[in-house]
Motif scaffolding. Sequence first.
Motif, PDB file in Angstrom:
ATOM      1  N   ILE A   1       5.511  -2.135  -5.692  1.00 54.08           N
ATOM      2  CA  ILE A   1       5.746  -1.730  -4.305  1.00 54.08           C
ATOM      3  C   ILE A   1       4.788  -2.437  -3.347  1.00 54.08           C
ATOM      4  CG2 ILE A   1       6.654   0.527  -4.972  1.00 54.08           C
ATOM      5  CD1 ILE A   1       3.955   1.725  -4.010  1.00 54.08           C
ATOM      6  N   ARG A   2       4.171  -3.535  -3.803  1.00 59.37           N
ATOM      7  CA  ARG A   2       3.206  -4.229  -2.948  1.00 59.37           C
ATOM      8  C   ARG A   2       3.857  -4.766  -1.676  1.00 59.37           C
ATOM      9  NH1 ARG A   2       4.776  -7.459  -7.017  1.00 59.37           N
ATOM     10  NH2 ARG A   2       5.165  -9.686  -6.675  1.00 59.37           N
ATOM     11  N   GLY A   3       5.156  -5.077  -1.748  1.00 62.12           N
ATOM     12  CA  GLY A   3       5.853  -5.560  -0.559  1.00 62.12           C
ATOM     13  C   GLY A   3       5.914  -4.505   0.528  1.00 62.12           C
ATOM     14  N   GLU A   4       6.204  -3.264   0.135  1.00 55.44           N
ATOM     15  CA  GLU A   4       6.260  -2.163   1.097  1.00 55.44           C
ATOM     16  C   GLU A   4       4.886  -1.906   1.712  1.00 55.44           C
ATOM     17  OE1 GLU A   4       7.752  -2.296  -1.809  1.00 55.44           O
ATOM     18  OE2 GLU A   4       9.464  -0.928  -1.953  1.00 55.44           O
ATOM     19  N   ILE A   5       3.844  -1.982   0.873  1.00 55.40           N
ATOM     20  CA  ILE A   5       2.490  -1.759   1.365  1.00 55.40           C
ATOM     21  C   ILE A   5       2.088  -2.873   2.329  1.00 55.40           C
ATOM     22  CG2 ILE A   5       0.060  -1.576   0.708  1.00 55.40           C
ATOM     23  CD1 ILE A   5       0.989  -0.367  -1.950  1.00 55.40           C
ATOM     24  N   ALA A   6       2.414  -4.113   1.979  1.00 57.44           N
ATOM     25  CA  ALA A   6       2.091  -5.246   2.847  1.00 57.44           C
ATOM     26  C   ALA A   6       2.792  -5.109   4.198  1.00 57.44           C
ATOM     27  CB  ALA A   6       2.494  -6.551   2.173  1.00 57.44           C
TER      28      ALA A   6
ATOM     29  N   GLN B   1     -10.374  -3.701  -2.539  1.00 58.93           N
ATOM     30  CA  GLN B   1     -11.613  -4.474  -2.544  1.00 58.93           C
ATOM     31  C   GLN B   1     -11.307  -5.963  -2.559  1.00 58.93           C
ATOM     32  OE1 GLN B   1     -12.814  -6.405  -5.279  1.00 58.93           O
ATOM     33  NE2 GLN B   1     -14.830  -6.898  -4.413  1.00 58.93           N
ATOM     34  N   ALA B   2     -10.259  -6.354  -3.302  1.00 56.91           N
ATOM     35  CA  ALA B   2      -9.883  -7.761  -3.358  1.00 56.91           C
ATOM     36  C   ALA B   2      -9.390  -8.246  -1.993  1.00 56.91           C
ATOM     37  CB  ALA B   2      -8.794  -7.970  -4.410  1.00 56.91           C
ATOM     38  N   LEU B   3      -8.588  -7.443  -1.310  1.00 58.96           N
ATOM     39  CA  LEU B   3      -8.103  -7.807   0.018  1.00 58.96           C
ATOM     40  C   LEU B   3      -9.261  -7.938   1.010  1.00 58.96           C
ATOM     41  CD1 LEU B   3      -4.915  -5.542   0.238  1.00 58.96           C
ATOM     42  CD2 LEU B   3      -4.990  -8.010  -0.131  1.00 58.96           C
TER      43      LEU B   3
ATOM     44  N   MET C   1      -3.747 -13.487  -7.354  1.00 58.96           N
ATOM     45  CA  MET C   1      -4.131 -12.073  -7.301  1.00 58.96           C
ATOM     46  C   MET C   1      -2.949 -11.177  -6.968  1.00 58.96           C
ATOM     47  SD  MET C   1      -4.773  -9.349  -5.067  1.00 58.96           S
ATOM     48  CE  MET C   1      -5.054 -10.081  -3.451  1.00 58.96           C
ATOM     49  N   TRP C   2      -2.196 -11.548  -5.946  1.00 57.86           N
ATOM     50  CA  TRP C   2      -1.147 -10.680  -5.403  1.00 57.86           C
ATOM     51  C   TRP C   2       0.125 -10.687  -6.245  1.00 57.86           C
ATOM     52  CZ3 TRP C   2      -1.489  -6.827  -2.184  1.00 57.86           C
ATOM     53  CH2 TRP C   2      -0.375  -6.354  -1.489  1.00 57.86           C
ATOM     54  N   THR C   3       0.434 -11.822  -6.844  1.00 59.29           N
ATOM     55  CA  THR C   3       1.729 -11.977  -7.502  1.00 59.29           C
ATOM     56  C   THR C   3       1.659 -12.318  -8.993  1.00 59.29           C
ATOM     57  OG1 THR C   3       2.658 -12.759  -5.402  1.00 59.29           O
ATOM     58  CG2 THR C   3       3.951 -13.182  -7.401  1.00 59.29           C
ATOM     59  N   GLU C   4       0.854 -13.318  -9.338  1.00 55.85           N
ATOM     60  CA  GLU C   4       0.933 -13.896 -10.677  1.00 55.85           C
ATOM     61  C   GLU C   4       0.201 -13.111 -11.765  1.00 55.85           C
ATOM     62  OE1 GLU C   4       2.904 -16.342 -11.375  1.00 55.85           O
ATOM     63  OE2 GLU C   4       3.507 -16.517  -9.273  1.00 55.85           O
ATOM     64  N   THR C   5      -0.856 -12.412 -11.399  1.00 55.86           N
ATOM     65  CA  THR C   5      -1.637 -11.671 -12.397  1.00 55.86           C
ATOM     66  C   THR C   5      -1.185 -10.222 -12.455  1.00 55.86           C
ATOM     67  OG1 THR C   5      -3.565 -13.058 -11.883  1.00 55.86           O
ATOM     68  CG2 THR C   5      -3.966 -11.069 -13.179  1.00 55.86           C
ATOM     69  N   SER C   6      -0.978  -9.701 -13.650  1.00 55.82           N
ATOM     70  CA  SER C   6      -0.663  -8.282 -13.793  1.00 55.82           C
ATOM     71  C   SER C   6      -1.845  -7.459 -13.309  1.00 55.82           C
ATOM     72  CB  SER C   6      -0.377  -7.955 -15.268  1.00 55.82           C
ATOM     73  OG  SER C   6      -0.317  -6.550 -15.457  1.00 55.82           O
ATOM     74  N   TRP C   7      -1.603  -6.542 -12.376  1.00 55.30           N
ATOM     75  CA  TRP C   7      -2.705  -5.749 -11.810  1.00 55.30           C
ATOM     76  C   TRP C   7      -3.420  -4.912 -12.856  1.00 55.30           C
ATOM     77  CZ3 TRP C   7      -0.836  -3.672  -6.364  1.00 55.30           C
ATOM     78  CH2 TRP C   7      -0.711  -4.773  -5.504  1.00 55.30           C
ATOM     79  N   GLU C   8      -2.762  -4.650 -13.954  1.00 58.86           N
ATOM     80  CA  GLU C   8      -3.405  -3.897 -15.035  1.00 58.86           C
ATOM     81  C   GLU C   8      -4.671  -4.598 -15.507  1.00 58.86           C
ATOM     82  OE1 GLU C   8      -2.277  -1.982 -19.422  1.00 58.86           O
ATOM     83  OE2 GLU C   8      -0.966  -3.485 -18.488  1.00 58.86           O
ATOM     84  N   LYS C   9      -4.683  -5.931 -15.444  1.00 54.61           N
ATOM     85  CA  LYS C   9      -5.829  -6.698 -15.923  1.00 54.61           C
ATOM     86  C   LYS C   9      -7.057  -6.530 -15.034  1.00 54.61           C
ATOM     87  CE  LYS C   9      -3.120 -10.213 -18.327  1.00 54.61           C
ATOM     88  NZ  LYS C   9      -2.813 -11.663 -18.457  1.00 54.61           N
TER      89      LYS C   9
END
Length: 219
Positions: free
Chosen positions: A146-151, A204-206, A122-130
């Motif tokens: 920018i998910r690293g900054e958010i995390a 929602q996924a988190l 979810m976090w890395t391997e799948t393109s979030w667009e999907k």
Amino acid sequence: NEVINRAFSEKDLKSSKTTVLEDFQTFVKYVSENSGMKLTAANSFFVRKHVLALNEAMNSPEELKSTANQPDSRTIHLFYNLSRTLGLFAVSARNTLEITPRRDIFGRLSPNEQFVMLFDAMWTETSWEKFLAPYSGGRPEWAQSIRGEIALLFSRCEPGEPYPLKEVLSQVGMAKGHTEYDFVENIVTVAEIMIGVFGERIMQALTLFGLLDFGFTKE
């Protein structure tokens, strides 16, 4: 995966309230029992009857209309894309869903290993667009970049303490300057995160993974 694996222990998983593994196992079981099902012509998604049936099988079903399509269900659409990323099933030339040997390999993993695999997908391997409905627009690839900054911002929050999401996310661009341009750019950044793929699907996924609680309050 090793970094993520170190962050989640078997003890953490057992003590959490997340049902993501149970729900995903229910999802995989249903898909396995219906292997060979015909998918939609446009996007190779589940047809409506399977979307509604899968939703009802979840621990916390979403409120879906009888006319709902797969992307209308955040959970089922998420699980569909994670399954494809992990190669648990494939779409045949006849546009049917076919189970692969990887399903059995995944099933033999420990609960902690399954959790890590799902989260990494979810976090890395799948393109979030999907995770969005087709042709949704926006800049999901930018949000994922920018998910690293958010995390990092989330990691600074104390467990059990409520935080206004807008205030937390506003820190994403605070490291830039203090010019009027930077101020305006930061507002745009926060707005795009909140109304784009992150606010629409990733939060929602988190929550589903048991990493945070997310909801709305009346001001």
